[in-house]
Design a protein around this motif. Structure first.
Motif, mmCIF file in Angstrom:
data_model
loop_
_atom_site.group_PDB
_atom_site.id
_atom_site.type_symbol
_atom_site.label_atom_id
_atom_site.label_comp_id
_atom_site.label_asym_id
_atom_site.label_seq_id
_atom_site.Cartn_x
_atom_site.Cartn_y
_atom_site.Cartn_z
ATOM 1 N N GLU A 174 17.776 -26.168 -28.827
ATOM 2 C CA GLU A 174 19.221 -26.718 -28.404
ATOM 3 C C GLU A 174 19.099 -26.689 -26.768
ATOM 4 O OE1 GLU A 174 24.099 -25.895 -28.628
ATOM 5 O OE2 GLU A 174 22.531 -24.393 -29.668
ATOM 6 N N ILE A 175 19.546 -27.692 -26.133
ATOM 7 C CA ILE A 175 19.496 -27.568 -24.773
ATOM 8 C C ILE A 175 20.974 -27.536 -24.179
ATOM 9 C CG2 ILE A 175 18.966 -29.204 -22.602
ATOM 10 C CD1 ILE A 175 16.850 -30.500 -24.136
ATOM 11 N N LYS A 176 21.172 -26.605 -23.347
ATOM 12 C CA LYS A 176 22.325 -26.337 -22.849
ATOM 13 C C LYS A 176 22.595 -26.464 -21.249
ATOM 14 C CE LYS A 176 24.214 -23.228 -26.229
ATOM 15 N NZ LYS A 176 24.824 -21.883 -26.445
ATOM 16 N N GLN A 177 23.052 -27.515 -20.836
ATOM 17 C CA GLN A 177 23.048 -27.881 -19.327
ATOM 18 C C GLN A 177 24.344 -27.288 -18.645
ATOM 19 O OE1 GLN A 177 22.510 -31.948 -18.254
ATOM 20 N NE2 GLN A 177 21.582 -32.620 -20.172
ATOM 21 N N GLY A 178 23.971 -27.014 -17.223
ATOM 22 C CA GLY A 178 25.129 -26.330 -16.642
ATOM 23 C C GLY A 178 24.839 -26.546 -15.074
ATOM 24 N N ASN A 179 26.085 -26.159 -14.442
ATOM 25 C CA ASN A 179 25.806 -26.242 -12.941
ATOM 26 C C ASN A 179 25.075 -24.920 -12.291
ATOM 27 O OD1 ASN A 179 27.538 -23.912 -12.634
ATOM 28 N ND2 ASN A 179 29.317 -25.295 -12.547
ATOM 29 N N GLY A 180 24.703 -24.907 -11.040
ATOM 30 C CA GLY A 180 24.029 -24.053 -10.378
ATOM 31 C C GLY A 180 24.691 -22.450 -10.672
ATOM 32 N N ALA A 181 25.921 -22.316 -10.662
ATOM 33 C CA ALA A 181 26.521 -21.133 -10.896
ATOM 34 C C ALA A 181 26.266 -20.489 -12.281
ATOM 35 C CB ALA A 181 27.962 -20.991 -10.373
ATOM 36 N N GLY A 218 22.270 -15.810 -0.396
ATOM 37 C CA GLY A 218 21.959 -17.202 -0.902
ATOM 38 C C GLY A 218 20.582 -17.370 -0.589
ATOM 39 N N THR A 219 19.903 -17.797 -1.778
ATOM 40 C CA THR A 219 18.251 -17.914 -1.644
ATOM 41 C C THR A 219 17.832 -19.244 -2.279
ATOM 42 O OG1 THR A 219 17.973 -17.042 -3.938
ATOM 43 C CG2 THR A 219 17.748 -15.494 -2.062
ATOM 44 N N GLU A 220 19.006 -20.211 -2.834
ATOM 45 C CA GLU A 220 18.383 -21.316 -3.359
ATOM 46 C C GLU A 220 17.660 -22.330 -2.182
ATOM 47 O OE1 GLU A 220 20.551 -18.962 -5.634
ATOM 48 O OE2 GLU A 220 21.601 -19.827 -3.900
ATOM 49 N N PRO A 221 16.996 -23.338 -2.517
ATOM 50 C CA PRO A 221 16.550 -24.204 -1.567
ATOM 51 C C PRO A 221 17.459 -24.958 -0.661
ATOM 52 C CG PRO A 221 15.251 -24.378 -3.482
ATOM 53 C CD PRO A 221 16.267 -23.307 -3.739
ATOM 54 N N LYS A 222 18.559 -25.531 -1.367
ATOM 55 C CA LYS A 222 19.556 -26.331 -0.720
ATOM 56 C C LYS A 222 20.211 -25.440 0.261
ATOM 57 C CE LYS A 222 17.923 -29.984 -2.588
ATOM 58 N NZ LYS A 222 17.190 -30.866 -1.937
ATOM 59 N N THR A 223 20.519 -24.023 -0.232
ATOM 60 C CA THR A 223 21.156 -23.296 0.772
ATOM 61 C C THR A 223 20.322 -22.867 1.917
ATOM 62 O OG1 THR A 223 22.110 -22.194 -1.181
ATOM 63 C CG2 THR A 223 22.094 -20.824 1.009
ATOM 64 N N GLN A 224 18.869 -23.045 1.777
ATOM 65 C CA GLN A 224 18.121 -22.512 2.933
ATOM 66 C C GLN A 224 18.064 -24.003 4.044
ATOM 67 O OE1 GLN A 224 16.307 -19.432 3.074
ATOM 68 N NE2 GLN A 224 17.945 -19.341 1.489
ATOM 69 N N ALA A 254 21.508 -37.485 1.465
ATOM 70 C CA ALA A 254 22.088 -37.258 0.206
ATOM 71 C C ALA A 254 20.973 -36.337 -0.689
ATOM 72 C CB ALA A 254 21.556 -38.769 -0.326
ATOM 73 N N THR A 255 21.730 -35.413 -1.391
ATOM 74 C CA THR A 255 21.117 -34.129 -2.037
ATOM 75 C C THR A 255 21.853 -33.827 -2.934
ATOM 76 O OG1 THR A 255 20.035 -32.191 -1.492
ATOM 77 C CG2 THR A 255 22.293 -32.526 -0.349
ATOM 78 N N SER A 256 21.483 -32.730 -3.442
ATOM 79 C CA SER A 256 22.192 -31.816 -4.477
ATOM 80 C C SER A 256 22.867 -30.523 -3.995
ATOM 81 C CB SER A 256 21.525 -31.669 -5.912
ATOM 82 O OG SER A 256 22.160 -30.713 -6.699
ATOM 83 N N LEU A 257 24.073 -30.447 -3.806
ATOM 84 C CA LEU A 257 24.496 -28.980 -3.506
ATOM 85 C C LEU A 257 24.859 -28.088 -4.622
ATOM 86 C CD1 LEU A 257 26.888 -30.538 -0.561
ATOM 87 C CD2 LEU A 257 24.539 -29.426 -0.486
ATOM 88 N N ALA A 258 24.593 -28.465 -5.844
ATOM 89 C CA ALA A 258 24.904 -27.784 -6.955
ATOM 90 C C ALA A 258 24.756 -26.336 -6.989
ATOM 91 C CB ALA A 258 24.426 -28.471 -8.309
ATOM 92 N N GLN A 259 23.542 -25.828 -6.120
ATOM 93 C CA GLN A 259 23.143 -24.570 -6.251
ATOM 94 C C GLN A 259 23.361 -23.840 -5.236
ATOM 95 O OE1 GLN A 259 18.980 -25.582 -7.759
ATOM 96 N NE2 GLN A 259 19.076 -23.416 -8.362
ATOM 97 N N VAL A 260 24.528 -24.439 -4.154
ATOM 98 C CA VAL A 260 24.675 -23.692 -3.023
ATOM 99 C C VAL A 260 26.102 -22.853 -3.289
ATOM 100 C CG1 VAL A 260 25.481 -24.031 -0.680
ATOM 101 C CG2 VAL A 260 24.061 -25.685 -1.636
ATOM 102 N N LEU A 261 25.873 -21.637 -3.663
ATOM 103 C CA LEU A 261 26.942 -20.755 -4.041
ATOM 104 C C LEU A 261 27.553 -19.953 -2.966
ATOM 105 C CD1 LEU A 261 25.283 -19.727 -7.384
ATOM 106 C CD2 LEU A 261 26.801 -21.714 -6.933
ATOM 107 N N SER A 262 26.507 -19.800 -2.029
ATOM 108 C CA SER A 262 27.007 -18.850 -0.752
ATOM 109 C C SER A 262 26.176 -19.054 0.477
ATOM 110 C CB SER A 262 26.906 -17.496 -1.274
ATOM 111 O OG SER A 262 26.850 -16.621 0.030
ATOM 112 N N VAL A 263 26.880 -19.173 1.335
ATOM 113 C CA VAL A 263 26.034 -19.488 2.658
ATOM 114 C C VAL A 263 25.666 -18.130 3.478
ATOM 115 C CG1 VAL A 263 26.487 -21.985 3.052
ATOM 116 C CG2 VAL A 263 28.062 -20.017 4.107
ATOM 117 N N ASP A 264 25.952 -16.968 2.991
ATOM 118 C CA ASP A 264 25.820 -15.747 3.276
ATOM 119 C C ASP A 264 24.088 -15.772 3.328
ATOM 120 O OD1 ASP A 264 25.032 -12.970 3.771
ATOM 121 O OD2 ASP A 264 26.651 -12.439 2.936
#
Length: 531
Positions: free
Chosen positions: A395-402, A50-56, A36-46
């Motif tokens: 003012e806080i603005k939240q968003g997804n990884g992309a 891709g450099t984000e921890p979950k991609t790694q 069980a994890t967060s895949l929000a920052q997995v944008l590419s598996v090239d």
């Protein structure tokens, strides 16, 4: 990996149904690992993108690198696709093992040269780690050499030592791709990027069966893998962004590992003998990125005021817990060569005086962008409350990884909460992201550079980093790194390290052989389950 709890005490209670009859706890299959994890920052598996921890974590299973960094042996560099290597004054020569890609194509020195050349010529943000070592799209062809089918050589530049280069070669961005397969999918000179964003071409123990963004990743065993066949025939990574949901799934036995829990949910497992709670030290930091290309953040006095306007101790105690500790120098305090922390602490009156000196006695308003996942959202809320006390309205603005990653790379923010990671387990590797910016011009388009994204022009720090990187004498290099840390603090950084980040995970006690890595390259071929 560092053990977080030492004594495991109470057994789990069995769930009781509404009828009063006891229900058996669910368990995942013996040959299947569910995370069980967060895949929000997995944008590419090239792997060269891709450099984000979950991609790694995905790349670790489907690709090999020439070498790897063994956390269990003090980050010693060990063989992976390269069985042996020799270092001389000008370069490193590698001798490859017999191995095949999942396609059936043999792994050759040409694939190694192709992968590293592709990294620089693709020119994505991942290439910044090699650019800072003197490699670039123009010189890479002359610095890599295919000696024969199983012998590869890379020359050193005047900006890198052999040890530092080996650590870069152990990173996920240095994964070796199947050149024959990738070249079949090149589209308009894109180096196969469009295809590799959603497909894999590796030689690791697993291959990618399925990826649905923000939903699931399924890995299945690669029958052509050169090493031991994995006991876990399938690995499923499930996107579970809600911490309470992940905690309940773990308690029910629906998942084997949860690695995106809030601090309170992590703590709820401490002392439970059915689980193991571990704290992974990654040499990284939670950072407050300030856009020095915008007023008033271009003023060092304003940045210093913000540094004194944060309640680091309170945030650590109430929010971070197992996720981190205060550290305002970008070298972990227990690493060799780390200097003492500056006196930055929550001093609102001092912060107000600094704002007045800067010409902002009444404060000002800013936006703060963050990825919507723990613990960053809670950190953002705490910063909003802290800075309000010195007159800075947030003012806080939240968003997804992309959304957030794109804003960061485009310099489209006032404040932003990224994470930085050490590229090597030493002081220079930890500082790399914070003191490297060779060309601050917008036209340089150097979005792979952490400092460039904050438009913080640091020619003196960058030159000193280059000098330390090229210094072969250990004593002289240590002196340079001490000076570099001191000058970084004195510059009132626009990339403010707030907390050294840890990576807490909770595992079923039955899980054995799960080992983490400095860069989240967690290999899974030796994972097993006990009864």
């Amino acid at each position: 990996m560092k053990q977080f709890n030492t004594t495991l005490m109470a057994a789990m209670a069995m769930a009781i149904g509404l009828s009063g009859a006891p229900l058996a706890q669910a368990t995942t299959p013996d040959n299947q690992l569910v995370i069980a994890t967060s895949l929000a920052q997995v944008l590419s598996v090239d792997p060269q993108q891709g450099t984000e921890p979950k991609t790694q974590e995905i790349l670790a299973g489907v690709y090999d690198r020439l070498v790897y960094s063994d956390d269990a042996a003090n980050n010693t560099i060990k063989p992976q696709l390269a069985e042996t290597w020799e270092i001389d004054n000008s370069g490193i020569t590698f001798h490859l093992r017999q191995a095949a890609f999942a396609s059936g194509n043999q792994v050759t020195a040409r694939d190694v040269a192709f992968s590293l050349t592709r990294l620089l010529k693709l020119n994505q943000s991942a290439s910044a780690y090699y650019k800072s070592a003197g490699y670039n799209a123009q010189n890479i062809d002359s610095l890599v050499k295919v000696i024969d089918e199983k012998t590869f050589r890379i020359e050193l530049t005047d900006k890198v030592t052999a040890e530092d280069l080996l650590y870069r070669l152990a990173m996920g961005i240095s994964s070796i791709v199947d050149s024959v397969e990738v070249e079949r999918h090149v589209d308009h000179d894109d180096y196969g990027n469009a295809w590799l964003r959603t497909h894999v071409a590796g030689s690791g123990p697993y291959t990618l069966r399925r990826w649905v963004p923000n939903e699931t990743v399924i890995l299945e065993t690669n029958n052509r893998f050169w090493g031991d066949a994995p006991a876990m025939k399938r690995v499923i990574m499930r996107h579970v962004p809600e911490s309470q949901t992940a905690r309940l799934m773990l308690e029910r036995g629906d998942v084997d590992i949860a690695n995106a829990l809030t601090a309170p949910d992590v703590k709820s497992f401490v002392g439970n003998q059915a689980f193991r709670v571990e704290q992974v030290k990654i040499g990284g930091f939670y950072v407050l990125a300030m856009n020095a290309g915008r007023k008033p953040l271009d003023n060092p006095l304003v940045r210093e005021a913000i540094a004194y306007g944060i309640d680091y101790e309170g945030i650590t105690g109430t929010i971070l817990g197992p996720y981190g500790r205060q550290r305002n120098v970008p070298v972990p305090e227990d690493w060799a060569g780390a200097i003492a922390n500056p006196d930055w602490s929550f001093q609102p009156e001092k912060a107000k005086k600094l704002l007045a000196q800067a010409g902002y006695p009444d404060g000002f308003s800013l936006t703060l962008k963050t990825i919507a996942q723990p613990p960053r959202v809670d950190i953002a809320t705490a910063l909003q409350a802290n800075l309000a006390q010195i007159g800075i309205r947030i003012e806080i603005k939240q968003g997804n990884g992309a959304d957030i990653v794109s804003a960061h790379r485009a310099r489209d923010f006032d404040l932003l909460l990224p994470q930085a990671t050490a590229i090597m387990p030493n002081a220079l590797g930890a500082m790399n992201d914070f003191v490297t910016n060779p060309d601050n011009r917008l036209a340089a388009k150097n979005a792979g550079n952490f400092v460039w994204r904050s438009a913080w022009d640091i020619p003196e720090l960058n030159a000193l980093r280059n000098q330390a990187s090229s210094e072969r004498d250990a004593g002289k290099r240590a002196e340079l790194l001490t000076t570099l840390q001191e000058k970084f603090v004195a510059a009132k950084p626009a990339v403010l390290p707030m907390f050294e980040s840890f990576f807490p995970i909770v595992l079923q006690k039955s899980l054995q052989g799960y080992h983490t890595n400095l860069w989240s390259l967690n290999r899974l071929e030796h994972v097993t389950k006990t009864k």
